[in-house]
Structures are given as C-alpha cells and as structure tokens.
Design a protein around this motif. Structure first.
Motif, mmCIF file in Angstrom:
data_model
loop_
_atom_site.group_PDB
_atom_site.id
_atom_site.type_symbol
_atom_site.label_atom_id
_atom_site.label_comp_id
_atom_site.label_asym_id
_atom_site.label_seq_id
_atom_site.Cartn_x
_atom_site.Cartn_y
_atom_site.Cartn_z
ATOM 1 N N VAL A 93 10.017 -5.327 6.917
ATOM 2 C CA VAL A 93 8.582 -4.549 7.603
ATOM 3 C C VAL A 93 8.721 -2.917 7.079
ATOM 4 O O VAL A 93 7.915 -2.704 6.556
ATOM 5 C CB VAL A 93 8.586 -4.641 9.331
ATOM 6 N N GLU A 94 10.209 -2.634 6.898
ATOM 7 C CA GLU A 94 10.607 -1.668 6.306
ATOM 8 C C GLU A 94 10.497 -1.701 5.106
ATOM 9 O O GLU A 94 9.709 -0.445 3.814
ATOM 10 C CB GLU A 94 11.837 -0.733 6.247
ATOM 11 N N GLN A 95 10.465 -2.847 4.291
ATOM 12 C CA GLN A 95 9.983 -2.969 2.821
ATOM 13 C C GLN A 95 7.959 -2.946 2.538
ATOM 14 O O GLN A 95 8.127 -2.262 1.278
ATOM 15 C CB GLN A 95 10.946 -4.219 1.986
ATOM 16 N N VAL A 96 8.178 -3.833 3.117
ATOM 17 C CA VAL A 96 6.622 -3.888 3.415
ATOM 18 C C VAL A 96 5.842 -2.002 3.044
ATOM 19 O O VAL A 96 5.368 -1.660 2.750
ATOM 20 C CB VAL A 96 6.376 -4.355 4.508
ATOM 21 N N ALA A 97 6.209 -1.576 4.460
ATOM 22 C CA ALA A 97 5.685 0.074 4.390
ATOM 23 C C ALA A 97 5.908 0.576 2.913
ATOM 24 O O ALA A 97 5.682 1.500 2.587
ATOM 25 C CB ALA A 97 6.242 0.787 5.458
ATOM 26 N N TYR A 98 7.404 0.880 2.522
ATOM 27 C CA TYR A 98 7.887 1.413 1.376
ATOM 28 C C TYR A 98 7.385 0.729 -0.468
ATOM 29 O O TYR A 98 6.699 1.580 -1.258
ATOM 30 C CB TYR A 98 9.593 1.167 1.510
ATOM 31 N N ASP A 99 6.750 -0.258 -0.133
ATOM 32 C CA ASP A 99 6.597 -0.931 -1.343
ATOM 33 C C ASP A 99 4.948 0.173 -1.581
ATOM 34 O O ASP A 99 3.925 -0.286 -2.566
ATOM 35 C CB ASP A 99 6.268 -2.327 -1.337
ATOM 36 N N PHE A 100 4.021 -0.577 -0.217
ATOM 37 C CA PHE A 100 3.507 0.005 -0.056
ATOM 38 C C PHE A 100 2.680 1.530 -0.575
ATOM 39 O O PHE A 100 1.213 1.569 -1.266
ATOM 40 C CB PHE A 100 1.943 -0.342 1.506
ATOM 41 N N LEU A 101 2.756 2.522 -0.146
ATOM 42 C CA LEU A 101 3.176 3.988 -0.165
ATOM 43 C C LEU A 101 3.065 4.241 -1.318
ATOM 44 O O LEU A 101 3.456 4.879 -2.529
ATOM 45 C CB LEU A 101 4.577 4.657 0.329
ATOM 46 N N GLU A 102 4.627 3.203 -2.556
ATOM 47 C CA GLU A 102 5.211 3.145 -3.568
ATOM 48 C C GLU A 102 3.941 3.376 -4.409
ATOM 49 O O GLU A 102 3.845 4.281 -5.706
ATOM 50 C CB GLU A 102 6.170 2.661 -3.966
ATOM 51 N N ILE A 162 10.670 8.369 -0.626
ATOM 52 C CA ILE A 162 9.968 8.018 0.968
ATOM 53 C C ILE A 162 11.350 7.016 1.571
ATOM 54 O O ILE A 162 12.399 6.781 0.930
ATOM 55 C CB ILE A 162 9.324 6.336 0.619
ATOM 56 N N GLN A 163 11.236 7.599 2.694
ATOM 57 C CA GLN A 163 12.880 6.503 3.757
ATOM 58 C C GLN A 163 11.876 6.212 4.544
ATOM 59 O O GLN A 163 11.107 7.493 5.667
ATOM 60 C CB GLN A 163 13.331 8.336 4.294
ATOM 61 N N VAL A 164 12.059 4.748 5.132
ATOM 62 C CA VAL A 164 11.458 4.703 6.043
ATOM 63 C C VAL A 164 12.853 3.790 6.791
ATOM 64 O O VAL A 164 13.793 3.357 6.313
ATOM 65 C CB VAL A 164 11.136 2.979 5.703
ATOM 66 N N THR A 165 13.062 4.155 8.008
ATOM 67 C CA THR A 165 13.872 3.906 9.508
ATOM 68 C C THR A 165 12.804 3.000 10.340
ATOM 69 O O THR A 165 11.367 3.721 10.533
ATOM 70 C CB THR A 165 14.766 5.472 9.961
ATOM 71 N N LEU A 166 13.620 2.168 11.347
ATOM 72 C CA LEU A 166 13.042 1.466 12.133
ATOM 73 C C LEU A 166 14.474 1.849 13.121
ATOM 74 O O LEU A 166 15.012 1.658 13.633
ATOM 75 C CB LEU A 166 12.731 0.470 11.831
ATOM 76 N N ASN A 172 10.706 -0.468 18.368
ATOM 77 C CA ASN A 172 9.627 -0.881 17.261
ATOM 78 C C ASN A 172 8.732 0.306 16.941
ATOM 79 O O ASN A 172 7.845 0.302 16.365
ATOM 80 C CB ASN A 172 8.467 -2.307 18.301
ATOM 81 N N ASN A 173 9.856 1.140 16.962
ATOM 82 C CA ASN A 173 9.359 2.852 16.288
ATOM 83 C C ASN A 173 9.829 3.027 15.035
ATOM 84 O O ASN A 173 10.830 2.794 15.125
ATOM 85 C CB ASN A 173 9.705 4.138 17.043
ATOM 86 N N MET A 174 9.026 2.983 13.467
ATOM 87 C CA MET A 174 9.119 3.057 12.220
ATOM 88 C C MET A 174 8.677 4.378 11.929
ATOM 89 O O MET A 174 7.757 5.498 12.182
ATOM 90 C CB MET A 174 8.412 2.114 11.651
ATOM 91 N N THR A 175 9.715 5.034 11.641
ATOM 92 C CA THR A 175 9.389 6.958 10.985
ATOM 93 C C THR A 175 9.393 6.547 9.444
ATOM 94 O O THR A 175 10.192 5.812 9.119
ATOM 95 C CB THR A 175 10.725 7.540 11.393
ATOM 96 N N VAL A 176 8.660 7.331 8.456
ATOM 97 C CA VAL A 176 8.142 7.159 7.185
ATOM 98 C C VAL A 176 8.394 8.826 6.870
ATOM 99 O O VAL A 176 7.276 9.326 7.451
ATOM 100 C CB VAL A 176 7.395 6.534 6.264
ATOM 101 N N ASP A 177 9.497 9.106 6.184
ATOM 102 C CA ASP A 177 9.817 10.334 6.088
ATOM 103 C C ASP A 177 9.412 10.727 4.246
ATOM 104 O O ASP A 177 10.125 9.917 4.145
ATOM 105 C CB ASP A 177 11.118 11.317 6.206
ATOM 106 N N ARG A 198 4.760 0.968 15.821
ATOM 107 C CA ARG A 198 4.550 1.676 16.124
ATOM 108 C C ARG A 198 5.228 2.989 14.777
ATOM 109 O O ARG A 198 5.615 3.374 15.220
ATOM 110 C CB ARG A 198 4.522 3.001 17.237
ATOM 111 N N VAL A 199 3.721 3.284 13.465
ATOM 112 C CA VAL A 199 4.286 4.359 12.984
ATOM 113 C C VAL A 199 4.189 5.741 12.628
ATOM 114 O O VAL A 199 3.049 5.918 13.257
ATOM 115 C CB VAL A 199 3.559 3.585 11.210
ATOM 116 N N LYS A 200 5.261 6.194 12.220
ATOM 117 C CA LYS A 200 4.855 7.685 12.384
ATOM 118 C C LYS A 200 5.206 7.773 11.165
ATOM 119 O O LYS A 200 5.975 8.155 10.484
ATOM 120 C CB LYS A 200 5.971 8.723 13.143
ATOM 121 N N LEU A 201 3.799 8.611 10.388
ATOM 122 C CA LEU A 201 4.246 9.248 8.879
ATOM 123 C C LEU A 201 4.129 10.715 8.667
ATOM 124 O O LEU A 201 3.744 11.799 9.567
ATOM 125 C CB LEU A 201 3.180 8.641 8.103
ATOM 126 N N ASP A 202 5.514 11.769 7.991
ATOM 127 C CA ASP A 202 5.904 12.561 8.091
ATOM 128 C C ASP A 202 5.748 13.366 7.239
ATOM 129 O O ASP A 202 7.207 12.835 6.091
ATOM 130 C CB ASP A 202 6.560 13.341 9.669
#
Length: 230
Positions: A60-69, A81-85, A89-94, A131-135
């Motif tokens: 799922v981290e790669q899914v989020a990364y690829d979409f944003l890229e 883009i930095q994705v941590t999990l 099930n809390n995903m943080t995208v910085d 749960r996704v947090k984008l910051d």
C-alpha cells in the motif's frame, strides 16, 4: 486481495502458471493450496489435478507513492514523497519541495483533497481500512495550533458579549479541533450548522451558566428616626 486460481498436474506447476499470468515472483505472492492432487505412482493413472489460489501481496505504501508521483508529474511540480505505515493501519505521507504553498492551497483545501484521493486509492487495494494523513512542512500541526488559539479567543469574546459567533466553513477535521478545544469551557457551548462543504461551527454562551448579576433596586437610603422634643 487479488488472486488467481490455477490447476495443473502438480502444485508447483499450478503455482508457476499463476505467477506467469500475474507477472509476479514467488516473494510477491502468498499461496493457498486447495487441492494437492495425486502423488507418486497414482499421478500417472489419475486425471485429478492440483489446484492453487495465488494472492498477490499489495504494497500500500507503493500504491500511495505511485499515485502521487503521477499526479505531481501531470502538475509539473517537483515533490519529494515519503510514505510510512505503522502497525495500526495509519499511513503518513510527508511531502516536501519548493512549491508546497500550491499543494496546501487556501486553508489547506488542496492538501485535504489530495489526502482524500490517496485514501480512496489506497483503501481500494488494502485488505483493511487505512487511515491516511497527508502533510507538508508540518502544516497540520501549525493549523491545529492556530485553530486552538482562535477557538479560545472567540470563546472569551462570546463570554464577554453574551452573543454567539459563527465561524467560517471548515472541514470535519478542523471543526473537531474547535469542538475539542472548547468542550471543557464552562462559559460557552459549540455546535455545527449547515451542509457540507459549507458546514460551520457556532459558539454560543453556555446555557448552563446561570450566574446572573443581581438586579439593582436603586440606591440604598438610610432611614433615621427623628425624635422631636416637646
């Protein structure tokens, strides 16, 4: 989780066929053996086949990364883009880069929209809710502090004026910050009014605060008894 079912003479052959169809390697999948099939000499005379169900592991981290890229490439914006999990099930995208003001938008609206889209994309692939947090540039924490200060200042104003105050429209996350900040304030109450995306927080004087000033009955007068001498 996506999977492929295959049948073959042996379990190994069935797995191989599934991997070829999925375009995956053995470390990228999990295998469920449904039917082992015959073994030894019995396999020569039996028409029974082995059957497997092969699941492709979702990163799922790669899914989020690829979409944003892909999004940022179409926007022609350079973003790190930095994705941590975590284990809950809390995903943080910085996000970081030279054009973060564009991504934040007015009152964080662009950032909220991106967060919503990432959540949709990730949860479409995930086995359980994420749960996704984008910051970016610590905007979420800075905005939280601003709203907490605003809430306290407006509560004081409502207390003094005894008049309600209606805030500008906010998203659910920001409204919760206002409600949470003032939930223990004995002088005011809060509630939300309106429909999304124009829903607003209203701060009103507390209905439980019954300490009213005593009404004045006018200036006190001292009555002296006058005794007239005969």
């Amino acid at each position: 989780m996506k999977y492929v079912e295959k049948q073959a003479k042996t379990v190994e052959d069935a797995i191989t066929e599934a991997l070829v169809e999925m375009g995956a390697t053995s470390d990228q999948v999990t295998v469920e053996v449904i039917e082992k099939g015959p073994s030894g000499l019995m396999s020569i005379f039996s028409n029974k086949l082995a059957k497997v169900r092969v699941y492709k592991k979702i990163n799922v981290e790669q899914v989020a990364y690829d979409f944003l890229e892909e999004v940022f490439q179409k926007m022609n914006i350079e973003v790190n883009i930095q994705v941590t999990l975590d284990d809950h099930n809390n995903m943080t995208v910085d996000l970081s880069g030279p054009s973060m003001g564009v991504l934040i938008g007015k009152r964080g609206q662009t950032l909220d929209s991106l967060q919503y889209l990432v959540s949709l994309v990730v949860n479409k692939e995930a086995d359980s809710y994420m749960r996704v947090k984008l910051d970016t540039e610590n905007y979420r924490d800075r905005r939280k502090e601003t709203l907490e200060t605003l809430a306290k200042n407006l509560a004081h104003k409502v207390k003094i004026t005894k008049k309600k105050f209606i805030l500008e429209p906010m998203n659910p996350y920001e409204r919760r910050i206002i409600h949470s900040t003032l939930q223990n304030n004995k002088n005011v109450e809060t509630h939300s009014e309106g429909d999304e995306p124009y829903r607003k927080v209203v701060i009103t004087p507390s209905s439980k605060n019954t300490n009213k000033p005593k009404e004045s009955t006018g200036p006190k007068t001292n009555h002296k008894r006058v005794i007239k001498k005969p």
